[in-house]
Write a protein that holds these residues in place. Structure first.
Motif, PDB file in Angstrom:
ATOM      1  N   THR A  83       0.841  -1.197   0.000  1.00  0.00           N
ATOM      2  CA  THR A  83       0.000   0.000   0.000  1.00  0.00           C
ATOM      3  C   THR A  83       0.873   1.243   0.000  1.00  0.00           C
ATOM      4  OG1 THR A  83      -0.216  -0.077   2.412  1.00  0.00           O
ATOM      5  CG2 THR A  83      -2.000  -1.040   1.137  1.00  0.00           C
ATOM      6  N   ASP A  84       0.443   2.177  -0.823  1.00  0.00           N
ATOM      7  CA  ASP A  84       1.129   3.460  -0.952  1.00  0.00           C
ATOM      8  C   ASP A  84       0.295   4.590  -0.356  1.00  0.00           C
ATOM      9  OD1 ASP A  84       3.405   4.814  -1.740  1.00  0.00           O
ATOM     10  OD2 ASP A  84       2.640   5.263  -3.732  1.00  0.00           O
ATOM     11  N   SER A  85      -1.006   4.346  -0.160  1.00  0.00           N
ATOM     12  CA  SER A  85      -1.874   5.322   0.483  1.00  0.00           C
ATOM     13  C   SER A  85      -2.964   4.582   1.236  1.00  0.00           C
ATOM     14  CB  SER A  85      -2.494   6.268  -0.536  1.00  0.00           C
ATOM     15  OG  SER A  85      -3.336   7.199   0.126  1.00  0.00           O
ATOM     16  N   PRO A  86      -2.982   4.689   2.579  1.00  0.00           N
ATOM     17  CA  PRO A  86      -1.950   5.352   3.370  1.00  0.00           C
ATOM     18  C   PRO A  86      -0.640   4.567   3.292  1.00  0.00           C
ATOM     19  CG  PRO A  86      -3.551   4.288   4.825  1.00  0.00           C
ATOM     20  CD  PRO A  86      -4.051   4.109   3.428  1.00  0.00           C
ATOM     21  N   ILE A  87       0.459   5.276   3.372  1.00  0.00           N
ATOM     22  CA  ILE A  87       1.768   4.663   3.168  1.00  0.00           C
ATOM     23  C   ILE A  87       2.017   3.561   4.203  1.00  0.00           C
ATOM     24  CG2 ILE A  87       3.046   6.357   4.538  1.00  0.00           C
ATOM     25  CD1 ILE A  87       5.248   6.151   2.284  1.00  0.00           C
ATOM     26  N   SER A  88       2.489   2.427   3.735  1.00  0.00           N
ATOM     27  CA  SER A  88       2.735   1.263   4.587  1.00  0.00           C
ATOM     28  C   SER A  88       4.123   1.323   5.217  1.00  0.00           C
ATOM     29  CB  SER A  88       2.602  -0.021   3.767  1.00  0.00           C
ATOM     30  OG  SER A  88       3.523  -0.007   2.697  1.00  0.00           O
ATOM     31  N   TRP A  94       6.296   4.895  14.629  1.00  0.00           N
ATOM     32  CA  TRP A  94       6.258   4.852  13.171  1.00  0.00           C
ATOM     33  C   TRP A  94       5.612   6.134  12.664  1.00  0.00           C
ATOM     34  CZ3 TRP A  94       8.206   1.396   9.685  1.00  0.00           C
ATOM     35  CH2 TRP A  94       8.650   0.165  10.179  1.00  0.00           C
ATOM     36  N   PRO A  95       6.108   6.713  11.585  1.00  0.00           N
ATOM     37  CA  PRO A  95       5.459   7.902  11.015  1.00  0.00           C
ATOM     38  C   PRO A  95       4.002   7.581  10.645  1.00  0.00           C
ATOM     39  CG  PRO A  95       7.600   7.549   9.994  1.00  0.00           C
ATOM     40  CD  PRO A  95       7.311   6.333  10.822  1.00  0.00           C
ATOM     41  N   THR A  96       3.130   8.569  10.805  1.00  0.00           N
ATOM     42  CA  THR A  96       1.708   8.366  10.527  1.00  0.00           C
ATOM     43  C   THR A  96       1.248   9.205   9.337  1.00  0.00           C
ATOM     44  OG1 THR A  96       1.089  10.120  12.080  1.00  0.00           O
ATOM     45  CG2 THR A  96       1.117   7.858  12.936  1.00  0.00           C
ATOM     46  N   THR A  97       0.181   8.722   8.706  1.00  0.00           N
ATOM     47  CA  THR A  97      -0.518   9.473   7.669  1.00  0.00           C
ATOM     48  C   THR A  97      -1.742  10.085   8.325  1.00  0.00           C
ATOM     49  OG1 THR A  97       0.175   7.927   5.936  1.00  0.00           O
ATOM     50  CG2 THR A  97      -1.758   9.294   5.462  1.00  0.00           C
ATOM     51  N   LYS A  98      -1.958  11.372   8.117  1.00  0.00           N
ATOM     52  CA  LYS A  98      -3.120  12.053   8.702  1.00  0.00           C
ATOM     53  C   LYS A  98      -4.355  11.761   7.856  1.00  0.00           C
ATOM     54  CE  LYS A  98      -4.842  16.424  10.362  1.00  0.00           C
ATOM     55  NZ  LYS A  98      -4.674  17.876  10.425  1.00  0.00           N
ATOM     56  N   LEU A  99      -5.414  11.271   8.520  1.00  0.00           N
ATOM     57  CA  LEU A  99      -6.678  10.958   7.872  1.00  0.00           C
ATOM     58  C   LEU A  99      -7.812  11.640   8.628  1.00  0.00           C
ATOM     59  CD1 LEU A  99      -6.215   7.101   7.345  1.00  0.00           C
ATOM     60  CD2 LEU A  99      -5.832   8.917   5.670  1.00  0.00           C
ATOM     61  N   GLY A 150      -2.068 -20.084  -2.026  1.00  0.00           N
ATOM     62  CA  GLY A 150      -2.475 -20.144  -0.624  1.00  0.00           C
ATOM     63  C   GLY A 150      -2.071 -18.915   0.158  1.00  0.00           C
ATOM     64  N   ASN A 151      -1.710 -17.822  -0.537  1.00  0.00           N
ATOM     65  CA  ASN A 151      -1.144 -16.670   0.150  1.00  0.00           C
ATOM     66  C   ASN A 151      -1.947 -15.385  -0.034  1.00  0.00           C
ATOM     67  OD1 ASN A 151       0.997 -18.113   1.240  1.00  0.00           O
ATOM     68  ND2 ASN A 151       2.276 -17.772  -0.551  1.00  0.00           N
ATOM     69  N   ALA A 152      -1.558 -14.413   0.771  1.00  0.00           N
ATOM     70  CA  ALA A 152      -2.082 -13.049   0.701  1.00  0.00           C
ATOM     71  C   ALA A 152      -0.909 -12.112   0.981  1.00  0.00           C
ATOM     72  CB  ALA A 152      -3.185 -12.834   1.728  1.00  0.00           C
ATOM     73  N   PHE A 153      -1.079 -10.853   0.646  1.00  0.00           N
ATOM     74  CA  PHE A 153      -0.071  -9.834   0.942  1.00  0.00           C
ATOM     75  C   PHE A 153      -0.605  -8.945   2.053  1.00  0.00           C
ATOM     76  CE2 PHE A 153       1.000 -11.421  -3.147  1.00  0.00           C
ATOM     77  CZ  PHE A 153       2.369 -11.482  -3.116  1.00  0.00           C
ATOM     78  N   TYR A 154       0.288  -8.565   2.963  1.00  0.00           N
ATOM     79  CA  TYR A 154      -0.074  -7.807   4.146  1.00  0.00           C
ATOM     80  C   TYR A 154       0.650  -6.479   4.158  1.00  0.00           C
ATOM     81  CZ  TYR A 154      -2.089 -12.196   5.670  1.00  0.00           C
ATOM     82  OH  TYR A 154      -2.855 -13.338   5.746  1.00  0.00           O
ATOM     83  N   ALA A 155      -0.060  -5.425   4.560  1.00  0.00           N
ATOM     84  CA  ALA A 155       0.551  -4.096   4.642  1.00  0.00           C
ATOM     85  C   ALA A 155      -0.035  -3.348   5.834  1.00  0.00           C
ATOM     86  CB  ALA A 155       0.305  -3.317   3.352  1.00  0.00           C
ATOM     87  N   CYS A 156       0.835  -2.942   6.753  1.00  0.00           N
ATOM     88  CA  CYS A 156       0.424  -2.164   7.928  1.00  0.00           C
ATOM     89  C   CYS A 156       0.736  -0.695   7.688  1.00  0.00           C
ATOM     90  CB  CYS A 156       1.151  -2.643   9.169  1.00  0.00           C
ATOM     91  SG  CYS A 156       0.551  -4.223   9.798  1.00  0.00           S
ATOM     92  N   SER A 157      -0.284   0.145   7.886  1.00  0.00           N
ATOM     93  CA  SER A 157      -0.116   1.591   7.711  1.00  0.00           C
ATOM     94  C   SER A 157      -0.495   2.275   9.015  1.00  0.00           C
ATOM     95  CB  SER A 157      -1.032   2.103   6.591  1.00  0.00           C
ATOM     96  OG  SER A 157      -0.737   1.470   5.374  1.00  0.00           O
ATOM     97  N   ASP A 158       0.425   3.058   9.554  1.00  0.00           N
ATOM     98  CA  ASP A 158       0.165   3.818  10.781  1.00  0.00           C
ATOM     99  C   ASP A 158      -0.497   5.128  10.389  1.00  0.00           C
ATOM    100  OD1 ASP A 158       1.767   2.333  13.129  1.00  0.00           O
ATOM    101  OD2 ASP A 158       2.853   2.126  11.235  1.00  0.00           O
ATOM    102  N   VAL A 159      -1.621   5.426  11.059  1.00  0.00           N
ATOM    103  CA  VAL A 159      -2.407   6.603  10.711  1.00  0.00           C
ATOM    104  C   VAL A 159      -2.756   7.391  11.961  1.00  0.00           C
ATOM    105  CG1 VAL A 159      -3.335   5.495   8.639  1.00  0.00           C
ATOM    106  CG2 VAL A 159      -4.627   5.390  10.774  1.00  0.00           C
ATOM    107  N   ARG A 160      -3.139   8.645  11.760  1.00  0.00           N
ATOM    108  CA  ARG A 160      -3.630   9.491  12.848  1.00  0.00           C
ATOM    109  C   ARG A 160      -4.870  10.226  12.379  1.00  0.00           C
ATOM    110  NH1 ARG A 160      -1.652  10.810  17.581  1.00  0.00           N
ATOM    111  NH2 ARG A 160       0.442  10.048  17.075  1.00  0.00           N
ATOM    112  N   PHE A 161      -5.950  10.100  13.165  1.00  0.00           N
ATOM    113  CA  PHE A 161      -7.203  10.799  12.851  1.00  0.00           C
ATOM    114  C   PHE A 161      -7.261  12.100  13.628  1.00  0.00           C
ATOM    115  CE2 PHE A 161      -8.114   6.357  11.914  1.00  0.00           C
ATOM    116  CZ  PHE A 161      -8.804   6.457  10.710  1.00  0.00           C
TER     117      PHE A 161
END
Length: 196
Positions: free
Chosen positions: A32-37, A95-100, A185-196
């Motif tokens: 994921t690029d938005s929100p940035i992972s 971790w840096p956050t994306t503002k949402l 049998g797989n999936a891709f995982y992406a964690c994005s830190d955000v701030r509301f």
């Protein structure tokens, strides 16, 4: 002469196959690029001391079936891959956050470097009161995804976007994006830190 030429070509073929099998681009898939992972923050150099993920941000691939199956608790952000364990390190909640903006529409963006037949894309978010200083567990997440995008086995393009309304949250949270592959049998995982 023909035998030497054949041996040379076979040798070159094996060497070429080995190079493709071990290079980051041959093993890359998506993030994921938005929100940035987290993996993209490592890949673009925003976050340092990331280990191997800095060279392979699209490679966080683990077992599918989340949340019933998939990576173990505490290893979700790395897709259960030990060599990417830096993604599971909460770094003291720094971790840096994306503002949402809660309750507003957001366009989620995936960068796809190797296309796969796709079941769906799903987005989970942490519960209120989540502790950002601890590795992510299933108990930290709201049990249902706040956005699910069925894909019906189609292959995505190089960039995939979907819009969805963000949940009503305040403060710091983590969004887990899961891209489920249809024919493996797989999936891709992406964690994005955000701030509301």
């Amino acid at each position: 002469m023909r035998k030497k030429l054949t041996s040379l070509l076979v040798g070159l073929g094996i060497a070429g196959s080995t190079m493709l099998a071990t290079s980051g681009s041959a093993q890359a898939h998506g993030y994921t690029d938005s929100p940035i992972s987290r993996q993209q923050l490592c890949g673009n150099g925003t976050v340092r001391n990331c280990g191997q993920i800095q060279w392979e941000p699209p490679s966080v691939e683990g077992p599918k079936g989340f949340p019933a199956r998939g990576p173990a608790d505490g290893r979700i952000c790395a897709g259960g891959i030990g060599r990417f364990s830096e993604l599971d390190d909460p770094r003291g909640g720094n971790w840096p956050t994306t503002k949402l903006t809660a309750g507003q529409s957001h366009t989620f963006v995936w960068r796809i470097t190797a296309r796969h037949a796709t079941t769906d894309f799903r987005y989970y978010i942490t519960k209120d009161g989540w502790d950002a200083t601890k590795p992510l567990t299933r108990a930290d997440l709201d049990p249902q995804p706040f956005l699910s995008v069925p894909f019906g086995g189609r292959q995505p393009g190089a960039t995939v976007t979907h819009s969805g309304v963000l949940p009503q949250k305040t403060g710091r949270h983590l969004i887990l994006g899961v891209w489920t592959i249809a024919d493996t049998g797989n999936a891709f995982y992406a964690c994005s830190d955000v701030r509301f």
